[in-house]
Design a protein around this motif. Structure first.
Motif, PDB file in Angstrom:
ATOM      1  N   GLN A  79       0.837  -1.212   0.000  1.00  0.00           N
ATOM      2  CA  GLN A  79       0.000   0.000   0.000  1.00  0.00           C
ATOM      3  C   GLN A  79       0.870   1.259   0.000  1.00  0.00           C
ATOM      4  N   LEU A  80       1.880   1.268   0.845  1.00  0.00           N
ATOM      5  CA  LEU A  80       2.765   2.421   0.939  1.00  0.00           C
ATOM      6  C   LEU A  80       3.547   2.614  -0.361  1.00  0.00           C
ATOM      7  N   HIS A 107       1.324   4.021  -3.152  1.00  0.00           N
ATOM      8  CA  HIS A 107       1.048   5.441  -2.939  1.00  0.00           C
ATOM      9  C   HIS A 107       2.263   6.291  -3.301  1.00  0.00           C
ATOM     10  N   ILE A 147      -0.780   8.903   3.256  1.00  0.00           N
ATOM     11  CA  ILE A 147      -1.633   7.723   3.240  1.00  0.00           C
ATOM     12  C   ILE A 147      -1.776   7.226   4.673  1.00  0.00           C
ATOM     13  N   HIS A 148      -3.024   7.031   5.089  1.00  0.00           N
ATOM     14  CA  HIS A 148      -3.267   6.592   6.466  1.00  0.00           C
ATOM     15  C   HIS A 148      -3.386   5.075   6.496  1.00  0.00           C
ATOM     16  N   LEU A 149      -2.430   4.451   7.164  1.00  0.00           N
ATOM     17  CA  LEU A 149      -2.448   3.002   7.352  1.00  0.00           C
ATOM     18  C   LEU A 149      -2.559   2.733   8.841  1.00  0.00           C
ATOM     19  N   GLY A 200       3.801   6.471   6.352  1.00  0.00           N
ATOM     20  CA  GLY A 200       2.601   6.622   5.530  1.00  0.00           C
ATOM     21  C   GLY A 200       1.888   7.931   5.818  1.00  0.00           C
ATOM     22  N   ASP A 201       1.742   8.254   7.109  1.00  0.00           N
ATOM     23  CA  ASP A 201       1.103   9.523   7.483  1.00  0.00           C
ATOM     24  C   ASP A 201       1.862  10.712   6.899  1.00  0.00           C
ATOM     25  N   LYS A 259       2.692   6.380  -7.119  1.00  0.00           N
ATOM     26  CA  LYS A 259       1.679   7.246  -7.735  1.00  0.00           C
ATOM     27  C   LYS A 259       1.984   8.715  -7.509  1.00  0.00           C
ATOM     28  N   SER A 260       2.712   9.015  -6.436  1.00  0.00           N
ATOM     29  CA  SER A 260       3.092  10.399  -6.137  1.00  0.00           C
ATOM     30  C   SER A 260       4.304  10.850  -6.953  1.00  0.00           C
TER      31      SER A 260
END
Length: 90
Positions: free
Chosen positions: A19-20, A23, A74-76, A69-70, A26-27
């Motif tokens: 997930q990280l 993200h 992205i909040h995990l 992530g924060d 994609k950034s």
């Protein structure tokens, strides 16, 4: 206890890192999952294989991954702030 360690490793490598990484890519940042894994381990001061880590070390690694992530937007988190439910799904 070994079973819990294996599930934490699976949760870290199979969910959090993926997930990280998605993200971050994609950034616009080019980084491999391996590089990201090594970065998080370095931040955690745990420069060793996840299979050599204790449950406490894995939890520290996961928490530092959540913090990273924060910081990148992205909040995990553990489902319901607890990792027990995720164990049942792995």
């Amino acid at each position: 206890m070994i079973k819990d360690t294996k599930k934490l490793i699976k949760y870290y490598k199979g969910y959090i890192l993926v997930q990280l990484h998605d993200h971050i890519v994609k950034s616009g940042t080019i980084m491999s999952i391996c590089e990201l894994d090594n970065l998080i381990k370095h931040i955690s001061e745990l420069d060793k294989s996840t299979t050599e880590m204790t449950i406490d070390e894995l939890n520290e690694l996961i928490t530092d991954a959540f913090d990273l992530g924060d910081s990148v937007g992205i909040h995990l988190n553990y489902p319901n702030n607890e990792y027990k439910p995720i164990y049942d799904k792995l």
